[in-house]
Design an enzyme around this catalytic site. Structure first.
Site, PDB file in Angstrom:
ATOM      1  CB  CYS A  71      -0.921   0.024   1.222  1.00  0.00           C
ATOM      2  SG  CYS A  71      -1.942  -1.447   1.423  1.00  0.00           S
ATOM      3  CG  HIS A 103      -1.124   2.775   5.209  1.00  0.00           C
ATOM      4  ND1 HIS A 103      -1.260   1.550   4.623  1.00  0.00           N
ATOM      5  CD2 HIS A 103      -0.389   2.561   6.331  1.00  0.00           C
ATOM      6  CE1 HIS A 103      -0.642   0.626   5.335  1.00  0.00           C
ATOM      7  NE2 HIS A 103      -0.104   1.214   6.377  1.00  0.00           N
TER       8      HIS A 103
END
Length: 373
Positions: A71, A103
């Site tokens: 990610c 993130h």
């Protein structure tokens, strides 16, 4: 004022951004988290994604669009146009908004969305949190701008059971829930695009949809016919389901493109669409002509990954892919589970360890295969 809405969501996500022909367009940049190659309707008719399928069919399906194996590195590429191993902002008159999974770091305030160029933020800083409690590792993580937000406590943020019930014929629980999450994403996508249509924003819009990495086959996703899974440099970990759509910017629509595009290319592509130029020295190249008119990609090579710590590196040149060291933990082709299966994908214990592969492996990956040469 043109608007940029960027949504990076947990299991699957959505987002929006700006055009370069005439008035700069609104740009909608939608990032689906952990979406498998075989988990969208235009690759697998068993997946119920009618809203995504509609826009994909009317736009340009991108069948050679690559991302990073996990990610955060992909999000780095989207935001900077730089490969992760190389990791400033530009002002071009857009309002920017982000919803969902960040993130990208939060060790101090300067690494959070409001200090990274976004005007508003609604979501969470980390990944893999509980969708009901918004807790991970004993910490609550949900924000509105720079304030802790409790308005969504004990409200599921992604998948009501009715979506899981759409796949009641699938006995493997992880796969059934995962498919339900994909259909929940599709409904959310439909809600967002309907609002864009109703507001008139869609009349001058560039919409980009991409995953951030390949599907985690070990927790419900599927990447067939591609090899490998999330966390690997195999095609199943790095070749992303993607499409682009616009009502008025494209000279050619309703086809599938196999022109090479990498995650680092979206940053300069969006800037060109907005009438701006990226700073010199980035790794990405604008693919605006490729996606709007079907011209040949400016890219002939890219870096899958360079990791000297785990000895997991790979590069691409033309149809050739060179892997140095291991490719990751999941090295096989993982079939869909049998409808009556009680376990997931028959992933063997042997395959969950780092296989002793040759130090250097050269593949011809023209088409959908990884054929050792």
């Amino acid at each position: 004022m043109q608007h940029v809405l960027l949504v990076l969501a947990v299991t699957i996500g959505l987002a929006a951004l700006p055009s370069c022909l005439g008035i700069p367009p609104h740009v909608i940049f939608i990032v689906a988290d952990d979406l498998g190659w075989n988990d969208v309707g235009w690759h697998n008719p068993a997946m119920l994604t009618p809203n995504l399928d509609k826009y994909a069919a009317q736009g340009v399906i991108l069948n050679s669009s690559y991302v990073q194996p996990v990610c955060t590195p992909s999000r780095n590429c989207f935001m900077t146009g730089l490969f992760p191993y190389h990791t400033g902002l530009q002002k071009v008159g857009y309002k920017t908004h982000i919803v969902g999974k960040w993130h990208l770091g939060f060790c101090n305030w300067k690494y959070t969305p409001m200090f990274r160029g976004f005007d508003t933020f609604f979501g969470y800083y980390n990944g893999a949190e509980d969708y009901y409690t918004h807790i991970r590792d004993n910490g609550f993580d949900f924000r509105f701008n720079d304030t802790v937000y409790h308005g969504g406590d004990n409200v599921y943020s992604a998948v009501p059971k009715r979506f899981e019930d759409l796949y009641s014929h699938i006995q493997t629980k992880d796969r059934r829930i995962y498919c339900g999450m994909v259909s929940a994403l599709d409904e959310a996508f439909g809600n967002v695009t309907q609002a864009l249509e109703d507001s008139g924003i869609a009349d001058n819009m560039l919409l980009i949809f991409t995953t951030d990495n390949g599907g985690p086959t070990y927790s419900g996703a599927n990447n067939l016919p591609l090899r490998g899974a999330k966390t690997t440099t195999w095609e199943g970990g790095t070749k992303g389901a993607a499409f682009v759509y616009s009502k008025n910017l494209f000279k050619r629509t309703a086809y599938t493109s196999t022109e090479l595009i990498h995650a680092v290319d979206w940053f300069p592509t969006i800037l060109e669409a907005a009438g701006a130029e990226p700073e010199s020295g980035i790794d990405g190249v604008s693919q605006l002509a490729t996606i709007t008119s079907g011209s040949i990609s400016k890219r002939t090579e890219f870096v899958y990954n360079i990791d000297d710590v785990t000895n997991m590196s790979a590069i691409r040149y033309g149809d050739y892919k060179l892997i140095k060291g291991g490719a990751g933990v999941f090295n096989g082709w993982y079939p869909l589970p049998k409808l009556h299966a009680s376990h997931l994908y028959n992933v063997s214990a042997e395959d969950k360890v780092w296989k002793k592969l040759p130090e250097y492996m050269l593949f011809n990956i023209k088409g959908m295969t990884e054929e050792l040469v």
